[in-house]
Design a protein around this motif. Sequence first.
Motif, short mmCIF file in Angstrom:
data_model
loop_
_atom_site.label_atom_id
_atom_site.label_comp_id
_atom_site.label_asym_id
_atom_site.label_seq_id
_atom_site.Cartn_x
_atom_site.Cartn_y
_atom_site.Cartn_z
N UNK A 100 48.37 -31.83 65.57
CA UNK A 100 48.98 -30.67 64.74
C UNK A 100 48.58 -29.31 64.95
N UNK A 101 49.44 -28.43 64.44
CA UNK A 101 48.98 -27.09 64.91
C UNK A 101 47.64 -26.70 63.74
N UNK A 102 46.76 -25.73 64.37
CA UNK A 102 45.65 -25.47 63.75
C UNK A 102 46.18 -24.21 62.47
N UNK A 103 46.01 -24.64 61.41
CA UNK A 103 46.33 -23.69 60.27
C UNK A 103 44.91 -22.88 59.81
N UNK A 104 44.88 -21.72 59.65
CA UNK A 104 43.50 -21.30 58.86
C UNK A 104 43.43 -21.49 57.64
N UNK A 105 44.77 -21.45 57.00
CA UNK A 105 44.67 -21.72 55.60
C UNK A 105 44.21 -23.29 55.39
N UNK A 106 44.14 -24.27 56.30
CA UNK A 106 43.53 -25.43 55.99
C UNK A 106 42.19 -25.51 55.89
N UNK A 107 41.51 -24.59 56.78
CA UNK A 107 40.01 -24.35 56.84
C UNK A 107 39.67 -23.98 55.38
N UNK A 108 40.38 -23.01 54.73
CA UNK A 108 39.83 -22.60 53.52
C UNK A 108 40.11 -23.63 52.32
N UNK A 109 41.18 -24.13 52.52
CA UNK A 109 41.52 -25.13 51.43
C UNK A 109 40.84 -26.40 51.36
N UNK A 111 38.02 -27.08 52.96
CA UNK A 111 36.63 -27.03 53.63
C UNK A 111 36.56 -27.51 55.11
N UNK A 112 37.39 -26.99 56.03
CA UNK A 112 37.35 -27.45 57.23
C UNK A 112 38.67 -27.92 57.85
N UNK A 113 38.98 -27.79 58.66
CA UNK A 113 40.47 -28.15 59.32
C UNK A 113 40.44 -29.90 59.26
N UNK A 114 39.28 -30.65 59.69
CA UNK A 114 39.27 -31.86 60.04
C UNK A 114 39.20 -32.88 58.78
N UNK A 115 38.75 -32.06 57.92
CA UNK A 115 38.64 -32.89 56.39
C UNK A 115 40.02 -33.23 55.84
N UNK A 116 41.29 -32.45 56.21
CA UNK A 116 42.44 -32.96 55.65
C UNK A 116 43.12 -33.91 56.48
N UNK A 117 43.58 -35.14 56.30
CA UNK A 117 44.12 -36.15 56.89
C UNK A 117 45.68 -35.69 57.29
N UNK A 118 46.21 -35.09 56.56
CA UNK A 118 47.69 -34.65 56.89
C UNK A 118 47.39 -33.62 58.07
N UNK A 119 46.70 -32.82 57.97
CA UNK A 119 46.66 -31.67 58.65
C UNK A 119 45.85 -31.77 60.05
N UNK A 120 44.79 -32.70 60.13
CA UNK A 120 43.99 -32.62 61.34
C UNK A 120 44.43 -33.33 62.45
N UNK A 121 43.99 -32.97 63.66
CA UNK A 121 44.20 -33.40 64.93
C UNK A 121 44.05 -34.96 65.23
N UNK A 122 44.48 -35.33 66.21
CA UNK A 122 44.25 -36.89 66.48
C UNK A 122 43.01 -36.97 67.00
N UNK A 123 42.01 -37.45 66.33
CA UNK A 123 40.59 -37.33 66.84
C UNK A 123 40.11 -39.07 66.20
N UNK A 124 39.00 -39.67 66.74
CA UNK A 124 38.48 -40.74 66.39
C UNK A 124 38.08 -40.51 64.80
N UNK A 125 37.57 -39.40 64.34
CA UNK A 125 37.60 -39.21 62.95
C UNK A 125 38.50 -39.44 62.16
#
Length: 146
Positions: A100-109, A111-125
């Motif tokens: 998914x595209x990286x949104x700066x708002x997701x970092x703020x809401x 506490x880090x982009x990869x902590x939101x399952x809906x918004x994070x990129x496809x990674x092992x995490x």
Amino acid sequence: MIVAALAVALLLASIGAKSRKLSAGQKFPKGPPAWPIPGHLPALLTGKPTHQTLADLACGKHGYGFIMGLHLGCRPTIVLSGKEAAKEVLLTHDKIFANRPHFRLADDLFFGFNNAVILSSYTPRLVWLRKVYTQELFTAKRLQQL
């Protein structure tokens, strides 16, 4: 006055063309001609429902095909119009298109982009988090407890 307006329009067109270039080796699917800044958004605002407009672009008089590239503002977008194309992308190449595209708002809401399952990129995490959510949090027993 007309010369200044023409210069500004030319400058905006060149900026729009540069922002749409892909890196070497990538090919963007063909689509209808786009405006420099709004892209294909004016073409989608025809008064008809969006799905009918996209069907007309794919199979209409110009016929851009079942896989068509559009620019929605500054976002390049690929539109799939056929059953075979959708099956190919969703079943065969699903991991490529899972990011998914990286949104700066997701970092703020979150506490880090990869902590939101809906918004994070496809990674092992993400795979691990989805597994934890489905096996631990969203079971019938847990939902009854909540």
